[in-house]
Motif scaffolding. Structure first.
Motif, PDB file in Angstrom:
ATOM      1  N   LEU A 241      40.397  38.518  38.808  1.00 25.51           N
ATOM      2  CA  LEU A 241      41.269  36.834  39.240  1.00 25.51           C
ATOM      3  C   LEU A 241      40.710  37.043  40.891  1.00 25.51           C
ATOM      4  O   LEU A 241      39.747  35.493  40.793  1.00 25.51           O
ATOM      5  CB  LEU A 241      42.641  37.032  39.039  1.00 25.51           C
ATOM      6  CG  LEU A 241      42.788  36.960  37.672  1.00 25.51           C
ATOM      7  CD1 LEU A 241      44.955  36.756  37.617  1.00 25.51           C
ATOM      8  CD2 LEU A 241      42.851  36.111  36.782  1.00 25.51           C
ATOM      9  N   LEU A 242      40.919  37.338  41.277  1.00 27.86           N
ATOM     10  CA  LEU A 242      40.138  37.065  43.062  1.00 27.86           C
ATOM     11  C   LEU A 242      38.208  36.800  42.565  1.00 27.86           C
ATOM     12  O   LEU A 242      38.336  36.228  43.302  1.00 27.86           O
ATOM     13  CB  LEU A 242      40.435  38.077  43.961  1.00 27.86           C
ATOM     14  CG  LEU A 242      42.052  38.011  44.537  1.00 27.86           C
ATOM     15  CD1 LEU A 242      42.230  39.195  45.195  1.00 27.86           C
ATOM     16  CD2 LEU A 242      42.283  36.436  44.532  1.00 27.86           C
ATOM     17  N   THR A 243      37.832  37.416  41.995  1.00 29.14           N
ATOM     18  CA  THR A 243      36.407  37.355  42.257  1.00 29.14           C
ATOM     19  C   THR A 243      36.057  36.090  40.931  1.00 29.14           C
ATOM     20  O   THR A 243      35.154  35.585  41.014  1.00 29.14           O
ATOM     21  CB  THR A 243      35.762  38.950  41.376  1.00 29.14           C
ATOM     22  OG1 THR A 243      36.153  40.154  41.972  1.00 29.14           O
ATOM     23  CG2 THR A 243      33.859  38.883  40.579  1.00 29.14           C
ATOM     24  N   ALA A 244      36.580  36.040  39.991  1.00 32.60           N
ATOM     25  CA  ALA A 244      37.082  34.817  39.310  1.00 32.60           C
ATOM     26  C   ALA A 244      36.472  33.632  40.548  1.00 32.60           C
ATOM     27  O   ALA A 244      35.865  32.746  39.709  1.00 32.60           O
ATOM     28  CB  ALA A 244      36.839  34.604  38.363  1.00 32.60           C
ATOM     29  N   VAL A 245      38.234  33.441  40.661  1.00 29.69           N
ATOM     30  CA  VAL A 245      37.947  32.769  41.747  1.00 29.69           C
ATOM     31  C   VAL A 245      37.245  32.312  42.703  1.00 29.69           C
ATOM     32  O   VAL A 245      36.684  31.294  42.735  1.00 29.69           O
ATOM     33  CB  VAL A 245      39.840  32.414  42.204  1.00 29.69           C
ATOM     34  CG1 VAL A 245      39.338  31.381  42.956  1.00 29.69           C
ATOM     35  CG2 VAL A 245      40.960  32.275  41.631  1.00 29.69           C
ATOM     36  N   ARG A 246      36.292  33.326  43.358  1.00 37.43           N
ATOM     37  CA  ARG A 246      35.307  33.204  44.552  1.00 37.43           C
ATOM     38  C   ARG A 246      34.314  32.879  43.607  1.00 37.43           C
ATOM     39  O   ARG A 246      33.483  31.527  44.325  1.00 37.43           O
ATOM     40  CB  ARG A 246      35.172  34.672  44.764  1.00 37.43           C
ATOM     41  CG  ARG A 246      34.201  34.343  45.783  1.00 37.43           C
ATOM     42  CD  ARG A 246      34.488  34.225  47.535  1.00 37.43           C
ATOM     43  NE  ARG A 246      33.206  33.955  48.028  1.00 37.43           N
ATOM     44  CZ  ARG A 246      33.798  33.459  49.370  1.00 37.43           C
ATOM     45  NH1 ARG A 246      34.174  32.675  49.344  1.00 37.43           N
ATOM     46  NH2 ARG A 246      32.464  32.799  49.892  1.00 37.43           N
ATOM     47  N   ILE A 247      33.435  33.259  42.828  1.00 36.53           N
ATOM     48  CA  ILE A 247      32.319  32.917  41.632  1.00 36.53           C
ATOM     49  C   ILE A 247      32.710  31.234  41.619  1.00 36.53           C
ATOM     50  O   ILE A 247      31.849  30.791  41.827  1.00 36.53           O
ATOM     51  CB  ILE A 247      31.784  33.385  40.645  1.00 36.53           C
ATOM     52  CG1 ILE A 247      32.032  34.645  40.630  1.00 36.53           C
ATOM     53  CG2 ILE A 247      31.000  32.953  39.365  1.00 36.53           C
ATOM     54  CD1 ILE A 247      31.834  36.098  39.694  1.00 36.53           C
ATOM     55  N   HIS A 248      33.761  30.699  40.959  1.00 36.19           N
ATOM     56  CA  HIS A 248      34.477  29.174  40.280  1.00 36.19           C
ATOM     57  C   HIS A 248      33.644  28.439  42.321  1.00 36.19           C
ATOM     58  O   HIS A 248      33.421  27.415  41.585  1.00 36.19           O
ATOM     59  CB  HIS A 248      35.783  29.092  39.852  1.00 36.19           C
ATOM     60  CG  HIS A 248      35.713  28.057  39.682  1.00 36.19           C
ATOM     61  ND1 HIS A 248      35.672  26.959  38.574  1.00 36.19           N
ATOM     62  CD2 HIS A 248      36.523  27.030  40.038  1.00 36.19           C
ATOM     63  CE1 HIS A 248      35.946  25.812  38.541  1.00 36.19           C
ATOM     64  NE2 HIS A 248      36.666  26.001  39.908  1.00 36.19           N
ATOM     65  N   SER A 249      34.492  28.381  43.024  1.00 42.76           N
ATOM     66  CA  SER A 249      34.751  27.648  44.363  1.00 42.76           C
ATOM     67  C   SER A 249      32.942  27.732  44.452  1.00 42.76           C
ATOM     68  O   SER A 249      32.667  26.595  45.156  1.00 42.76           O
ATOM     69  CB  SER A 249      35.328  28.242  45.603  1.00 42.76           C
ATOM     70  OG  SER A 249      34.677  30.050  45.819  1.00 42.76           O
ATOM     71  N   ASN A 250      32.746  29.335  44.778  1.00 38.38           N
ATOM     72  CA  ASN A 250      30.725  28.810  45.026  1.00 38.38           C
ATOM     73  C   ASN A 250      30.325  27.407  44.091  1.00 38.38           C
ATOM     74  O   ASN A 250      29.579  27.127  45.290  1.00 38.38           O
ATOM     75  CB  ASN A 250      29.963  30.318  45.260  1.00 38.38           C
ATOM     76  CG  ASN A 250      30.581  31.398  46.235  1.00 38.38           C
ATOM     77  OD1 ASN A 250      31.536  30.357  47.076  1.00 38.38           O
ATOM     78  ND2 ASN A 250      30.577  32.443  46.175  1.00 38.38           N
TER      79      ASN A 250
END
Length: 101
Positions: A85-94
């Motif tokens: 989930l943290l990886t997905a949020v980071r990718i989405h924010s980028n």
């Protein structure tokens, strides 16, 4: 489908199709509004995430404890889901940041 050769065949077939008719598909995709493409992408991502979660739940009993000796079973799965989930949020924010630039 026992040895993964079907996945390799499907990947090769997709690369051939993409290299032969890719330009026409891009023109077709340009006709769709970005909001519709975004919903399609979100639904495809959700389906992939659900499949991965179901595979993780099915194989949770076979997860070894060699990587994290103090965790096993549900605790290990909870950590893996949190990292995902943290990886997905980071990718989405980028991705969102790149769209605003």
């Amino acid at each position: 489908a026992r040895h993964g050769s079907s996945i390799v065949f499907l990947g090769c077939l997709k690369m051939i199709v993409a290299s032969t008719v890719g330009v026409a598909v891009v023109d077709i995709m340009d006709a769709f509004p970005l909001s519709i493409l975004g919903v399609m992408l979100a639904m495809a991502g959700q389906e992939l995430a659900l499949t991965g979660l179901m595979l993780s739940l099915r194989n949770i009993s076979s997860v070894g404890t060699s990587h994290t000796p103090n965790q096993s079973g549900p605790a290990l799965m909870k950590d893996q889901i949190a990292v995902s989930l943290l990886t997905a949020v980071r990718i989405h924010s980028n991705h969102t940041l790149c769209l605003h630039l």
